[in-house]
Design a protein around this motif. Sequence first.
Motif, PDB file in Angstrom:
ATOM      1  N   ASN A 163       0.819  -1.213   0.000  1.00 62.53           N
ATOM      2  CA  ASN A 163       0.000   0.000   0.000  1.00 62.53           C
ATOM      3  C   ASN A 163       0.852   1.262   0.000  1.00 62.53           C
ATOM      4  O   ASN A 163       0.443   2.295  -0.535  1.00 62.53           O
ATOM      5  CB  ASN A 163      -0.913   0.003   1.223  1.00 62.53           C
ATOM      6  N   LYS A 164       2.048   1.168   0.552  1.00 58.87           N
ATOM      7  CA  LYS A 164       2.953   2.313   0.603  1.00 58.87           C
ATOM      8  C   LYS A 164       4.001   2.257  -0.500  1.00 58.87           C
ATOM      9  O   LYS A 164       4.295   3.265  -1.149  1.00 58.87           O
ATOM     10  CB  LYS A 164       3.641   2.362   1.972  1.00 58.87           C
ATOM     11  N   PHE A 165       4.549   1.052  -0.725  1.00 55.68           N
ATOM     12  CA  PHE A 165       5.700   0.937  -1.618  1.00 55.68           C
ATOM     13  C   PHE A 165       5.327   0.978  -3.103  1.00 55.68           C
ATOM     14  O   PHE A 165       6.139   1.416  -3.923  1.00 55.68           O
ATOM     15  CB  PHE A 165       6.466  -0.354  -1.322  1.00 55.68           C
ATOM     16  N   ILE A 166       4.128   0.505  -3.492  1.00 58.17           N
ATOM     17  CA  ILE A 166       3.754   0.538  -4.914  1.00 58.17           C
ATOM     18  C   ILE A 166       3.669   1.974  -5.431  1.00 58.17           C
ATOM     19  O   ILE A 166       4.298   2.305  -6.440  1.00 58.17           O
ATOM     20  CB  ILE A 166       2.446  -0.243  -5.162  1.00 58.17           C
ATOM     21  N   PRO A 167       2.911   2.873  -4.774  1.00 58.08           N
ATOM     22  CA  PRO A 167       2.916   4.260  -5.269  1.00 58.08           C
ATOM     23  C   PRO A 167       4.280   4.917  -5.159  1.00 58.08           C
ATOM     24  O   PRO A 167       4.691   5.667  -6.064  1.00 58.08           O
ATOM     25  CB  PRO A 167       1.875   4.963  -4.386  1.00 58.08           C
ATOM     26  N   LEU A 168       5.020   4.629  -4.079  1.00 57.60           N
ATOM     27  CA  LEU A 168       6.355   5.218  -3.934  1.00 57.60           C
ATOM     28  C   LEU A 168       7.291   4.743  -5.037  1.00 57.60           C
ATOM     29  O   LEU A 168       8.103   5.525  -5.555  1.00 57.60           O
ATOM     30  CB  LEU A 168       6.941   4.858  -2.570  1.00 57.60           C
ATOM     31  N   ALA A 169       7.187   3.459  -5.409  1.00 60.06           N
ATOM     32  CA  ALA A 169       8.048   2.909  -6.453  1.00 60.06           C
ATOM     33  C   ALA A 169       7.784   3.581  -7.798  1.00 60.06           C
ATOM     34  O   ALA A 169       8.724   3.944  -8.523  1.00 60.06           O
ATOM     35  CB  ALA A 169       7.838   1.398  -6.563  1.00 60.06           C
ATOM     36  N   MET A 170       6.502   3.763  -8.133  1.00 60.09           N
ATOM     37  CA  MET A 170       6.169   4.377  -9.418  1.00 60.09           C
ATOM     38  C   MET A 170       6.535   5.858  -9.444  1.00 60.09           C
ATOM     39  O   MET A 170       7.058   6.366 -10.446  1.00 60.09           O
ATOM     40  CB  MET A 170       4.689   4.160  -9.726  1.00 60.09           C
ATOM     41  N   ILE A 171       6.286   6.554  -8.346  1.00 66.59           N
ATOM     42  CA  ILE A 171       6.637   7.979  -8.278  1.00 66.59           C
ATOM     43  C   ILE A 171       8.155   8.142  -8.345  1.00 66.59           C
ATOM     44  O   ILE A 171       8.676   8.998  -9.079  1.00 66.59           O
ATOM     45  CB  ILE A 171       6.073   8.609  -6.996  1.00 66.59           C
ATOM     46  N   SER A 172       8.884   7.311  -7.594  1.00 65.14           N
ATOM     47  CA  SER A 172      10.345   7.377  -7.618  1.00 65.14           C
ATOM     48  C   SER A 172      10.875   7.051  -9.010  1.00 65.14           C
ATOM     49  O   SER A 172      11.846   7.665  -9.477  1.00 65.14           O
ATOM     50  CB  SER A 172      10.927   6.393  -6.602  1.00 65.14           C
ATOM     51  N   GLY A 173      10.237   6.086  -9.680  1.00 70.03           N
ATOM     52  CA  GLY A 173      10.652   5.728 -11.031  1.00 70.03           C
ATOM     53  C   GLY A 173      10.531   6.901 -11.989  1.00 70.03           C
ATOM     54  O   GLY A 173      11.431   7.148 -12.801  1.00 70.03           O
ATOM     55  N   ILE A 174       9.426   7.633 -11.901  1.00 73.44           N
ATOM     56  CA  ILE A 174       9.235   8.802 -12.763  1.00 73.44           C
ATOM     57  C   ILE A 174      10.331   9.837 -12.512  1.00 73.44           C
ATOM     58  O   ILE A 174      10.911  10.388 -13.452  1.00 73.44           O
ATOM     59  CB  ILE A 174       7.837   9.420 -12.519  1.00 73.44           C
ATOM     60  N   VAL A 175      10.637  10.094 -11.243  1.00 74.57           N
ATOM     61  CA  VAL A 175      11.651  11.093 -10.894  1.00 74.57           C
ATOM     62  C   VAL A 175      13.030  10.662 -11.398  1.00 74.57           C
ATOM     63  O   VAL A 175      13.770  11.462 -11.996  1.00 74.57           O
ATOM     64  CB  VAL A 175      11.686  11.321  -9.367  1.00 74.57           C
TER      65      VAL A 175
END
Length: 466
Positions: free
Chosen positions: A222-234
């Motif tokens: 629940n925390k790491f999936i959105p963080l992973a995608m956002i971090s990937g974009i950055v």
Amino acid sequence: MESNSLRREVGLFPAICTAVGIVVSSSALFMLGEGFANGGPAFIIAMIIAAFTNLCVAFSFSELAGMLPAAGGINHYTLPALGPTLGIFSVLSGYFMVAGISNAAEAMVCGEVLSIHLLPNAGLSTTFWAFFMVIALGALNLGSVKSYALAQTIFASVMICSMVILSIIGLCGGGQGEPVAEYPSFDLSAGGGVVSMLAIAFWLFVGLEFVCPLAEEITNPNKFIPLAMISGIVIIFISDILFGFMALKYIPMDVLAESTTPHVDTAMVVLGRGGEIWISIISLVATCSTLNTFVAAIPRMLYGMANEGEFPKVFGKLNKFGSPWAGVVLVTVITMALIGFFDVDKLEVLLLAGCIGWMIAYIIAHIDVIVLRKKYPDEKRPFTVPGGAVLPIVSTILLVIMIVMISDDPAERLEIFELAGAGLVICAEFSICWVKFAMKLPLWKPIPLEDIKAQVAAEAAAIEAE
């Protein structure tokens, strides 16, 4: 008692690498070169808009994955929102069609690297090497091949680090290359304008949602999936900008526009033959990883659909090695047909046609979020897209604009629409006919969310019992 169920062992960093891994490819670097060659420094505006659009997509997929963390991706998200026809269509148009088109383009870039940079004296054409790569990876996936996730994560990380290191060396003047006489000016009208370059910029970020199927294996999904995608974009945004500005420093825009391997050509200018070999090898490995991901993943999507009655039964059969052979053969044959039909100078046409399929899948995902909120307002959502329906709607509008303005060249735009249109029509006709005649279900009637969850739970129990 030993369990065969998936273990939550994937932390945040591996999740980020997974998100980035599918995006880091030679075709993405080709599009990056095209973007800066046509738009110059102003291409960064298109990149910002495309990154925001894909950030909204990441939000929507994070919310959907939170609702159905064990589900099979956009198909399962769409079934309770829009019904089986669009559920099947979303997979076929957004992933199956894209896989064939992007695999062909990726293999052709790989062929260019081999025939021009690594093995120029072998006397073998780009098409030969492209066929060889596709056939080899197709054969590999027909055998008993375990997941290459770790290797792909390592290679993707090495690719990103290599491009950043090369960019810093070039920007700081540490290489042997001579900068161009006049650095390009910031011109918002270059390349037909920012709007015309949005689709090229969009390709630089697509595929981040491939981290969602890891929901059952990530320690804190629940925390790491959105963080992973956002971090990937950055991460991708920063590395691409560094490379783009470095390429403009050493290669004239008109020369960059003619290159099918801008990352290798730039490395050669900055570091000579050593840089050419370095980036060629890394590009080749990254291409193999990307191709292998699609050749492995898409047949398994079709395998899951076939076992649920959403695709012909033959695609639900495994060979003696446990591989969904029919899907592997189909993806390989379609990819080879596209390689044989299109020349390497049509790379941009192929990739932008694939963009349209992916964009439509993303639009469906946004609609899923809005519809499921209205239908199931009390359903648990560990992650919710901020701002209500605003971001999905804004992102959908931007995606529609990108499709309409896919190219500033009318002739190229027509080619793109013809290729993408033919693929979409086939996907739509199959979806409608299959639901109506094979599944014998109403075309547009959603399947209750409770039924989807029960089906997913039953599948998980069956896997654990094996």
